[in-house]
Enzyme design. Sequence first.
Site, PDB file in Angstrom:
ATOM      1  N   TRP A 102       9.786  -2.338  -7.827  1.00 27.12           N
ATOM      2  CA  TRP A 102      10.894  -2.630  -6.932  1.00 27.12           C
ATOM      3  C   TRP A 102      12.064  -1.673  -7.171  1.00 27.12           C
ATOM      4  CZ3 TRP A 102      10.785  -8.719  -7.510  1.00 27.12           C
ATOM      5  CH2 TRP A 102       9.617  -9.190  -6.875  1.00 27.12           C
ATOM      6  N   ASN A 140       7.031   4.734  -0.941  1.00 27.23           N
ATOM      7  CA  ASN A 140       7.008   4.073   0.365  1.00 27.23           C
ATOM      8  C   ASN A 140       8.275   3.270   0.637  1.00 27.23           C
ATOM      9  OD1 ASN A 140       5.574   3.110   2.830  1.00 27.23           O
ATOM     10  ND2 ASN A 140       5.809   1.125   1.808  1.00 27.23           N
ATOM     11  N   ARG A 226       0.088   8.510 -10.078  1.00 24.84           N
ATOM     12  CA  ARG A 226      -0.537   7.585  -9.142  1.00 24.84           C
ATOM     13  C   ARG A 226       0.531   7.329  -8.101  1.00 24.84           C
ATOM     14  NH1 ARG A 226       0.069   2.218  -7.751  1.00 24.84           N
ATOM     15  NH2 ARG A 226      -1.752   1.165  -6.888  1.00 24.84           N
ATOM     16  N   ASP A 228       1.786   5.021  -5.403  1.00 28.75           N
ATOM     17  CA  ASP A 228       1.618   3.658  -4.924  1.00 28.75           C
ATOM     18  C   ASP A 228       1.661   3.637  -3.389  1.00 28.75           C
ATOM     19  OD1 ASP A 228       1.581   0.754  -5.514  1.00 28.75           O
ATOM     20  OD2 ASP A 228       3.536   0.791  -4.500  1.00 28.75           O
ATOM     21  N   GLU A 252      -2.942   5.737  -3.780  1.00 31.35           N
ATOM     22  CA  GLU A 252      -3.556   4.429  -3.519  1.00 31.35           C
ATOM     23  C   GLU A 252      -3.833   4.263  -2.024  1.00 31.35           C
ATOM     24  OE1 GLU A 252      -2.710  -0.366  -3.933  1.00 31.35           O
ATOM     25  OE2 GLU A 252      -1.054   1.030  -3.690  1.00 31.35           O
ATOM     26  N   GLY A 256     -12.102   0.033   2.217  1.00 31.60           N
ATOM     27  CA  GLY A 256     -13.504   0.140   1.841  1.00 31.60           C
ATOM     28  C   GLY A 256     -14.286   0.953   2.869  1.00 31.60           C
ATOM     29  N   ASP A 319      -3.854  -5.212  -9.133  1.00 32.81           N
ATOM     30  CA  ASP A 319      -3.681  -5.833  -7.822  1.00 32.81           C
ATOM     31  C   ASP A 319      -4.808  -6.795  -7.458  1.00 32.81           C
ATOM     32  OD1 ASP A 319      -1.286  -4.553  -7.128  1.00 32.81           O
ATOM     33  OD2 ASP A 319      -2.351  -2.769  -6.404  1.00 32.81           O
TER      34      ASP A 319
END
Length: 535
Positions: A102, A140, A226, A228, A252, A256, A319
């Site tokens: 956050w 993001n 990484r 996010d 990330e 699928g 997650d």
Amino acid sequence: MRASVLNVAAAAMALTGLCEAADVEAWKSRSIYQVMIDRFARTDGSTTAECEAYLFCNGSWTGLINKLDYIQDMGFTAVQISPVVKNTEDDTSVGEPYHGYWTEDIYEVNHHFGTADDLKNLAAELHKRDMFLMVDVVVNNFAQGFDNKIPPKVDYSKFVPFNNEDYFHPYCNVTEWENATNYQDCWLYPYGVALADLDTESPKVVNVFNKWIKELVSNYSIDGLRIDAAKHVNDAFLPSFVNASGVFAFGEVLTGVTEDMCRYQTMNLLPGMPNYLDYYPLNAAFNGGSLIDVENMRKEARTGCTDPLALGSFIENHDMPRFAAVNPDMALAKNAMTYVLLNDGIPTVYQGQEQHFSGNSTPFNREPLWQSGYNTSAELYVLAQKLNRARNNAIKLSDLYATTPSDTLWADVNHLCTKKGPWGSQIVFCVNNKASNGDAYSVSIGGFQPSDSVVELVSCTTATADATGNITMYMGAGEPKVYITASAMQGADLCPQTTVDGPKTVTKSGAASVMGAAGGVLMTVVVGVATVLLV
Ligand SMILES: *[C@@H]1O[C@H](CO)[C@@H](O)[C@H](O)[C@H]1NC(C)=O
Ligand SMILES: *[C@@H]1O[C@H](CO)[C@@H](O)[C@H](O)[C@H]1NC(C)=O
Ligand SMILES: *[C@@H]1O[C@H](CO)[C@@H](O)[C@H](O)[C@H]1NC(C)=O
Ligand SMILES: *[C@@H]1O[C@H](CO)[C@@H](O)[C@H](O)[C@H]1NC(C)=O
Ligand SMILES: *[C@@H]1O[C@H](CO)[C@@H](O)[C@H](O)[C@H]1NC(C)=O
Ligand SMILES: *[C@@H]1O[C@H](CO)[C@@H](O)[C@H](O)[C@H]1NC(C)=O
Ligand SMILES: *[C@@H]1O[C@H](CO)[C@@H](O)[C@H](O)[C@H]1NC(C)=O
């Protein structure tokens, strides 16, 4: 004169730097242990500290430094840590930002986890051990607590450096998960915390982020990132951000679907992604499904993605519900661990997987590791250690090991067997989904040369390949099988003692018990039911 000597030295250092640069190729031979800083180790080293799932439990970067032996002794060669920047201190109805996602100020480190110097020390300690540091970054959104009244009222002046609403997309809730404009420009999850969605199309935002990531990587000697929620950022933002960082990145991308995942590589948006393609069929296969579906997905990814070896192989992360939350069977967990560590790609093990933690959905899948007492005798810890050592050893024997795609030897509903690596360094492994009460039987499997002496690493047993280079696998109790040549064992510290492999015994009651038959001498258990031998 002096200046020119210095220049030569600087040029040499720059070259060395280049050789050691943590690019995608360097990362392929690494094995990653994923740490959530708040939940891994505290500065006081406590193993009894209470931990409330939604609140800070006070793990720290220094705590991690003090427990690096635990990770390194398991054979890992890189550590991925949760985000490092200052978060909102707002009291939210969904808890505290113990996870680090956050963001409020990207120019300040998160004091809950330590000081800037502590973070620099962490990188230095890892590098001393020839280990890489991967840091999770959030691009993001920024975050702020709010009263759950929609649209969220956000005080943008609190954000550093994006301190007014012009840097952000106007509020809308992500509702259309198939519509990229919607899931990239709207705001994620407006519950308890407003995730103000950055306008990553804006050149101002792009320039700030690119300058920032270059500095962050340099200031803290970071080897990889990484990213996010990379899927929720517009495409064009990603390649320039990764390029500006100068290091490898996993982005990330939670999907699928092969095309949706692989397009990030085919369009040169990201070098690597955590392998969510395998994640779903793998979980299904270990829970009543078929390993043929895993094999089919492997084939799809191999043709769909431009660099499947840069995908991050995993079965758990922060997650998703723990593997053991869905199925507590230890043999299945061992097979999952085996697949993750020996599969093509960059293995990533989430803290606690090696302790067979069983927490369910977030935040219960974020149990503090200290509650395990950092038990290095835990069954999955010992297995991970062995498999990492085997993989590291194979990489030492051949620098082509990590970059050679594996061959599938056998795939059916219950088994997936592959051979990876050039001759001499090869590892043959078979995972199965029969679980601990699996029956005893034998199977012939290839991957070696005629008369090769081989060692099965899980049971520390030896075998000899037949005239076709096949060996007989004596299956039982759902244990995975991992074979290397006896000559590759030299100095690898894998099995201090071995016995000769042979058939297993299993009781007819269905509760199999593998007796580790040594030298072909079969031991039988007398438990009041008939004991049968299946070969
Ligand atoms: C974590 O530290 C804060 C002070 O910074 C303290 O209030 C809190 O009780 C601690 N939590 C735990 C679980 O130790
Ligand atoms: C946001 O959208 C999701 C569906 O993606 C929906 O479940 C949720 O109720 C919406 N929340 C708000 C606050 O509009
Ligand atoms: C996709 O989402 C955007 C933003 O919410 C919206 O403006 C647009 O109409 C949507 N497109 C389609 C095809 O539904
Ligand atoms: C990196 O360090 C420099 C010099 O101390 C500082 O000015 C800059 O803000 C730092 N940047 C980041 C992202 O930490
Ligand atoms: C990548 O970064 C280098 C050095 O920072 C820069 O010169 C180059 O223009 C960048 N390339 C792209 C495609 O952004
Ligand atoms: C550590 O794990 C081993 C294997 O599961 C177990 O036998 C042992 O009791 C554990 N030790 C502690 C201190 O929990
Ligand atoms: C050797 O192993 C392969 C699988 O790797 C199998 O298909 C073949 O039938 C085996 N050969 C013999 C003679 O059993």
